[in-house]
Write a protein that holds these residues in place. Structure first.
Motif, PDB file in Angstrom:
ATOM      1  N   LYS A   4      40.427  42.158  46.538  1.00 53.97           N
ATOM      2  CA  LYS A   4      41.614  42.998  46.393  1.00 53.97           C
ATOM      3  C   LYS A   4      42.922  42.225  46.530  1.00 53.97           C
ATOM      4  N   TYR A   5      42.846  40.982  46.979  1.00 56.23           N
ATOM      5  CA  TYR A   5      44.069  40.187  47.125  1.00 56.23           C
ATOM      6  C   TYR A   5      44.307  39.290  45.902  1.00 56.23           C
ATOM      7  N   THR A   6      43.279  38.600  45.471  1.00 53.36           N
ATOM      8  CA  THR A   6      43.437  37.681  44.335  1.00 53.36           C
ATOM      9  C   THR A   6      43.017  38.306  43.010  1.00 53.36           C
ATOM     10  N   LEU A   7      42.368  39.467  43.074  1.00 45.45           N
ATOM     11  CA  LEU A   7      41.858  40.153  41.882  1.00 45.45           C
ATOM     12  C   LEU A   7      40.923  39.252  41.072  1.00 45.45           C
ATOM     13  N   THR A   8      40.027  38.602  41.758  1.00 43.45           N
ATOM     14  CA  THR A   8      38.970  37.832  41.096  1.00 43.45           C
ATOM     15  C   THR A   8      37.630  38.467  41.450  1.00 43.45           C
ATOM     16  N   PHE A   9      36.673  38.331  40.545  1.00 48.46           N
ATOM     17  CA  PHE A   9      35.344  38.878  40.798  1.00 48.46           C
ATOM     18  C   PHE A   9      34.631  38.024  41.845  1.00 48.46           C
ATOM     19  N   LYS A  10      33.976  38.688  42.758  1.00 44.89           N
ATOM     20  CA  LYS A  10      33.218  37.954  43.775  1.00 44.89           C
ATOM     21  C   LYS A  10      31.978  37.297  43.175  1.00 44.89           C
ATOM     22  N   ASP A  11      31.478  37.907  42.122  1.00 41.65           N
ATOM     23  CA  ASP A  11      30.354  37.311  41.395  1.00 41.65           C
ATOM     24  C   ASP A  11      30.895  36.189  40.504  1.00 41.65           C
ATOM     25  N   LYS A  12      30.491  34.966  40.783  1.00 45.10           N
ATOM     26  CA  LYS A  12      31.035  33.816  40.061  1.00 45.10           C
ATOM     27  C   LYS A  12      30.644  33.821  38.585  1.00 45.10           C
ATOM     28  N   ILE A  13      29.460  34.303  38.293  1.00 45.96           N
ATOM     29  CA  ILE A  13      29.021  34.354  36.890  1.00 45.96           C
ATOM     30  C   ILE A  13      29.876  35.348  36.113  1.00 45.96           C
ATOM     31  N   LEU A  14      30.127  36.503  36.732  1.00 50.78           N
ATOM     32  CA  LEU A  14      30.966  37.510  36.088  1.00 50.78           C
ATOM     33  C   LEU A  14      32.396  36.999  35.924  1.00 50.78           C
ATOM     34  N   GLU A  15      32.885  36.275  36.926  1.00 53.70           N
ATOM     35  CA  GLU A  15      34.237  35.707  36.847  1.00 53.70           C
ATOM     36  C   GLU A  15      34.336  34.700  35.702  1.00 53.70           C
ATOM     37  N   GLN A  16      33.289  33.895  35.544  1.00 50.58           N
ATOM     38  CA  GLN A  16      33.302  32.915  34.459  1.00 50.58           C
ATOM     39  C   GLN A  16      33.279  33.608  33.098  1.00 50.58           C
ATOM     40  N   LYS A  17      32.514  34.683  32.999  1.00 49.21           N
ATOM     41  CA  LYS A  17      32.485  35.451  31.750  1.00 49.21           C
ATOM     42  C   LYS A  17      33.861  36.026  31.432  1.00 49.21           C
ATOM     43  N   TYR A  18      34.540  36.495  32.475  1.00 49.58           N
ATOM     44  CA  TYR A  18      35.875  37.058  32.268  1.00 49.58           C
ATOM     45  C   TYR A  18      36.855  35.976  31.820  1.00 49.58           C
ATOM     46  N   GLN A  19      36.771  34.804  32.441  1.00 47.05           N
ATOM     47  CA  GLN A  19      37.662  33.709  32.053  1.00 47.05           C
ATOM     48  C   GLN A  19      37.401  33.274  30.609  1.00 47.05           C
ATOM     49  N   ASP A  20      36.141  33.224  30.233  1.00 42.18           N
ATOM     50  CA  ASP A  20      35.806  32.887  28.842  1.00 42.18           C
ATOM     51  C   ASP A  20      36.361  33.935  27.885  1.00 42.18           C
TER      52      ASP A  20
END
Length: 487
Positions: A4-20
């Motif tokens: 809730k502070y950085t608005l990044t996914f805690k799931d690293k795989i999901l975060e990488q998908k979002y960045q892609d």
């Protein structure tokens, strides 16, 4: 889950998908536009500098051109750097145009400032919340420091307004990024559901989605559908040419579009709704379902009959068998009334239908209680020219086995016996059943019957064929008795 502070996914795989996703859908297109527009500006400035013999400007312009080439290299070979490159461009613009120029006209200076701030906001829009937070705070801190240096006697309301605007910008970007990430998460869920649907669907159907952005349907998958649909264009053609219900005033595309819009406002799903369509002069009942989501999934399917292996033949199979039998008997009866003679060809058709029907049922391997007299009554319909008599000696327990296999064996024997007089003697004792079938056979018939009965070795204990009798030993499958009773 989101931090809730950085608005990044805690799931690293999901975060990488979002960045892609962000890189492909937002950052690369933006950098491409920046390269194109700056290239036009650089070429224009270079031509202007050459015409005016401004060598200093030429050197600066060549430097900008080299920077543009560097952006092209990053765009092509290192797209994962684009996020940081865009931030760096923002800071370069900040420092390059931060020096006050007293020679500039007031309105030109205002326009340049507005353009720079607009560009910075466009870049921040493609970044992450933490990137935007750093840039907003640093940019406005930089501008405020400049204000302190060059105009120390400013009003306190200016400082308050600056603080409030910065706070408002941060809140706005926070909400936008949060909404975008939530939407992306829902899209992932939709994709998972779509993948699950595609893997579990076995009935003839066509599946497609609805794109809210351009209000169009997009083809996903087709499974043995009644019409060939393999592309979005074929799907659109099918939807537009298919008329709905009897009035035929609306096509299937408009019909489903209205349903999607209705469900959008109600936030509901629609399952297995029957509708009659008219397509290429054919009438067909289909069933459609609409699954709401970020991109609603629409499924149109055609229901098939399902046959199940039970102890008894299913109702549908019984209906079809009865219809075949009644149809052929009716044809035979009418033709005999008209012609007053036999039609062996039609009797052969009846025989072939029943033979193949029993062959198809063999795979179920149903163990049932066998009633010989009932089987013989049915076979009398198949062999009306033969006079079949039965003698049953019940010395043990009832006969249990594969009824369809026994029917086929008797058909093989009756087909081979040359005489029209057939007597069947059934002796059931000590867990086995002996069938003694009396009739006339020649050598050729005996050889043919032996080869045919090889297909039933699994249930035949012994086979003895003479000129006047076929003696068959059939295993009474008592081990299946408990199973039959339970069923």
């Amino acid at each position: 889950m989101l931090n809730k502070y950085t608005l990044t996914f805690k799931d690293k795989i999901l975060e990488q998908k979002y960045q892609d996703f962000q890189t492909q859908q937002k950052r690369k297109p933006l950098l491409q536009k920046i390269i194109f527009t700056t290239f036009i500006v650089i070429i224009t400035k270079l031509i202007s500098s050459i015409i005016n013999f401004s060598y200093k400007e030429i050197y600066f312009t060549i430097g900008y051109l080299a920077g543009n080439i560097g952006l092209i290299v990053i765009f092509k070979f290192q797209p994962q750097w684009i996020r940081w490159v865009l931030m760096m461009i923002n800071y370069i613009l900040l420092f390059v145009y931060s020096e006050p120029d007293d020679g500039k006209a007031q309105f030109q200076y205002q326009l340049a400032s507005a353009l720079i701030i607009s560009f910075q906001f466009i870049v921040m829009r493609t970044g992450e919340f933490i990137d935007t937070l750093i840039q907003v705070v640093s940019f406005y801190s930089f501008y405020f420091i400049y204000l302190l240096l060059y105009q120390p006697n400013f009003s306190i309301s200016v400082a308050l307004a600056t603080f409030l605007v910065v706070f408002l910008l941060i809140i706005t970007f926070y909400e936008n990024v949060s909404a975008e990430r939530s939407k992306f998460q829902l899209t992932i869920v939709d994709d998972k559901w779509e993948e699950v649907l595609q893997n579990i669907l076995v009935e003839p159907c066509v599946m497609f989605s609805f794109n809210y952005l351009n209000s169009s349907f997009i083809f996903k998958r087709s499974i043995e559908f009644m019409f060939t649909i393999e592309t979005t264009d074929q799907l659109k053609q099918f939807l537009r040419k298919s008329k709905v219900n009897q009035d035929k005033k609306i096509n299937l595309e408009d019909f489903i579009y209205k349903k999607v819009k209705e469900l959008e406002s109600d936030h509901m799903q629609l399952w297995n709704q029957k509708v009659t369509i008219y397509y290429e002069k054919k009438v067909q009942d289909v069933y459609f379902s609409i699954l709401q989501g970020t991109s609603p999934i629409i499924l149109i399917k055609v229901k098939q009959f399902k046959f199940q292996s039970n102890e008894k033949v299913s109702d549908i199979e019984n209906q079809y068998q009865y219809k075949y039998k009644m149809l052929i008997k009716s044809i035979l009866l009418q033709l005999r009334l008209v012609g007053q003679f036999q039609f062996p060809a039609l009797t052969a058709i009846f025989k072939i239908i029943m033979y193949h029907y029993l062959l198809e049922k063999l795979e179920y391997k149903q163990i049932t209680k066998i009633k010989i007299d009932k089987i013989i009554n049915q076979l009398r319909l198949v062999y009306p020219q033969k006079q079949i008599s039965v003698e049953i000696l019940q010395l043990g327990s009832p006969i249990f086995g594969q009824r369809d296999s026994l029917c086929l064996i008797l058909m093989e024997v009756f087909e081979t016996i040359l005489s029209n007089q057939i007597h069947l003697k059934v002796i059931n004792q000590h867990g086995s059943t002996q069938l003694q079938i009396y009739g006339v056979l020649n050598e050729r018939a005996k050889e043919k019957l032996k080869s045919r009965l090889l297909n039933y070795q699994s249930i035949l204990e012994n086979v003895d064929i003479t000129d006047l009798c076929v003696n068959l030993g059939i295993t009474n499958e008592m081990q299946s008795l408990d199973w039959v009773i339970k069923q």
